[in-house]
Write an enzyme that holds these catalytic residues in place. Structure first.
Site, PDB file in Angstrom:
ATOM      1  N   GLU A  37       0.845  -1.198   0.000  1.00 57.36           N
ATOM      2  CA  GLU A  37       0.000   0.000   0.000  1.00 57.36           C
ATOM      3  C   GLU A  37       0.880   1.248   0.000  1.00 57.36           C
ATOM      4  O   GLU A  37       1.641   1.471   0.934  1.00 57.36           O
ATOM      5  CB  GLU A  37      -0.896  -0.015   1.244  1.00 57.36           C
ATOM      6  CG  GLU A  37      -1.690   1.246   1.485  1.00 57.36           C
ATOM      7  CD  GLU A  37      -2.324   1.277   2.873  1.00 57.36           C
ATOM      8  OE1 GLU A  37      -2.667   2.390   3.323  1.00 57.36           O
ATOM      9  OE2 GLU A  37      -2.485   0.217   3.503  1.00 57.36           O
ATOM     10  N   LYS A 124     -10.123  -2.370   8.098  1.00 62.57           N
ATOM     11  CA  LYS A 124      -8.862  -2.087   8.779  1.00 62.57           C
ATOM     12  C   LYS A 124      -9.178  -1.494  10.150  1.00 62.57           C
ATOM     13  O   LYS A 124      -9.812  -0.443  10.244  1.00 62.57           O
ATOM     14  CB  LYS A 124      -8.037  -1.094   7.948  1.00 62.57           C
ATOM     15  CG  LYS A 124      -6.730  -0.678   8.612  1.00 62.57           C
ATOM     16  CD  LYS A 124      -5.993   0.348   7.788  1.00 62.57           C
ATOM     17  CE  LYS A 124      -6.644   1.729   7.902  1.00 62.57           C
ATOM     18  NZ  LYS A 124      -5.845   2.774   7.220  1.00 62.57           N
TER      19      LYS A 124
END
Length: 202
Positions: A37, A124
């Site tokens: 990411e 998340k």
């Protein structure tokens, strides 16, 4: 998401610069962390995504995505997944329309439920350090189907505990991709740290 679930880890890169995004992705993938990411807090992140997607063998994603415009630009630049810091309906809408999984940031049960309602492929939990691994066992009670990923405060010393308590994967941060190492292009050091982190999951 198949890659993230298989590896049980993704890494988030926050750095003042990424001199060779493809080399970074290669170093991480070679050590067992294929999902990478790159965040919108990194200058020139869209160019980095393009270079990594073209030249690396990792699965590149965009993080800290907060607007529909950022979501579309990231996907156009090669992002294969998106990560938001919180509940972002407009980002979820773009991701759904484009067929790209989105990992939405949440902390409370209400936020987890909202993220799932918005179509998040995973949630998340950030900052995970606040409640620790046991919180994931608690969340699995009302949300047994939730794909939970801790972020913030996860390291080689506690990553396996998060997985044991119900996380589908964990997020490796500065323990693996220290901003100074990334900016200096110390790919061998990053690869070594990534391999140590991956070994800690078992």
């Amino acid at each position: 998401m198949d890659v993230i679930r298989a590896d049980r880890v993704l890494t988030v890169v926050r750095a003042p610069e990424i001199p060779d995004p493809a080399a970074l992705a290669e170093a991480l993938a070679g050590s067992g962390i294929r999902a990478v990411e790159l965040t919108f807090t990194t200058p020139g992140v869209l160019d980095c995504l393009r270079k990594a997607a073209d030249g690396g063998r990792g699965v590149m994603g965009a993080g800290t995505v907060r607007t529909a415009e950022q979501a579309a630009a990231a996907i156009d630049s090669g992002a294969r997944f998106l990560v938001t810091p919180g509940l972002c309906a407009e980002v979820a809408e773009v991701a759904t329309r484009r067929g790209i999984p989105v990992v939405m940031g949440a902390l409370t049960p209400t936020e987890v439920m909202r993220a799932m309602d918005l179509g998040a492929a995973a949630v998340k939990i950030f900052p995970a350090r606040v409640f620790g691994p046991a919180y994931f066992k608690d969340l699995r009670g009302p949300f047994p189907e939730a794909q939970l990923i801790p972020s913030g405060g996860v390291n080689a010393g506690n990553a396996a505990d998060f997985l044991a308590q119900g996380a589908v994967a964990v997020t490796a941060g500065t323990d693996v991709v220290a901003p100074a190492d990334v900016a200096a292009g110390r790919w061998a050091e990053i690869a070594t740290r990534a391999a140590l982190f991956v070994r800690s999951l078992n």
